[in-house]
Design an enzyme around this catalytic site. Sequence first.
Site, mmCIF file in Angstrom:
data_model
loop_
_atom_site.group_PDB
_atom_site.id
_atom_site.type_symbol
_atom_site.label_atom_id
_atom_site.label_comp_id
_atom_site.label_asym_id
_atom_site.label_seq_id
_atom_site.Cartn_x
_atom_site.Cartn_y
_atom_site.Cartn_z
ATOM 1 N N ASP A 193 -4.898 -6.263 -8.010
ATOM 2 C CA ASP A 193 -4.998 -5.628 -6.702
ATOM 3 C C ASP A 193 -5.342 -4.152 -6.942
ATOM 4 O O ASP A 193 -5.336 -3.673 -8.087
ATOM 5 C CB ASP A 193 -3.676 -5.778 -5.941
ATOM 6 C CG ASP A 193 -3.859 -5.661 -4.431
ATOM 7 O OD1 ASP A 193 -4.955 -5.278 -3.993
ATOM 8 O OD2 ASP A 193 -2.897 -5.952 -3.694
ATOM 9 N N HIS A 240 0.828 -1.202 0.000
ATOM 10 C CA HIS A 240 0.000 0.000 0.000
ATOM 11 C C HIS A 240 0.868 1.259 0.000
ATOM 12 O O HIS A 240 0.445 2.306 -0.484
ATOM 13 C CB HIS A 240 -0.911 0.040 1.231
ATOM 14 C CG HIS A 240 -1.994 -0.989 1.219
ATOM 15 N ND1 HIS A 240 -1.803 -2.260 1.711
ATOM 16 C CD2 HIS A 240 -3.271 -0.926 0.785
ATOM 17 C CE1 HIS A 240 -2.921 -2.943 1.574
ATOM 18 N NE2 HIS A 240 -3.827 -2.159 1.016
#
Length: 206
Positions: free
Chosen positions: A110, A39
């Site tokens: 993702d 992230h």
Amino acid sequence: DPEAVADLAHAYVSGMQKAGMEAVGKHFPGHGGIAADSHLELPVDPRAYADLEHADLLAFERMIHYGLAAIMPAHVLYPQVDDRPAGFSARWLRDILRRRLEFQGTIFSDDLDMAGAGEAGAAPERAEAALTAGCDMVLACNDRRAASAILENLRHVAEPVSQLRLIRLHGRGHPTLERLRRGPVWQRAVRLVHDYDAFPLLDMDI
């Protein structure tokens, strides 16, 4: 223990299927060998393919054998296998996942908003790269402007087989949570969990 992970995943997926849902295995080919958070940055896993094959990949291979419906690749770079992160890598998605492991299900990217996806460029370029590499569907989860830019600028033409894979993910039976909670399988599972611990952490009251 990859075999233990596969057994637990198989039990979890079986439960989801009984509730009318399919499951997504992630993050292919394995996110557990590095500490970095995709992230926030692009993690780099230096392991060779043989090491990944005998550790992380084994659970995915088992789940593919059990009929896993979908897989999500990692925003992780494995430089000994390819020079692109797995989610943008045709080697990982088309050569290894599709051909070598014979996965026939859906491949979801993702979240393209993550920092680990940044090497592919702006949002539309990220989406194009993921679809070209072999994803059937791309996710842009937390940035409305990025999602709009993808919708406005993406020129990728979906393969008919991708549409068929996505259709196969549709729910079956449309069970409600209330009906599931009343069912004997749910109630037995809740009793088993409560028996493990006098003060269970899971909020699964019957």
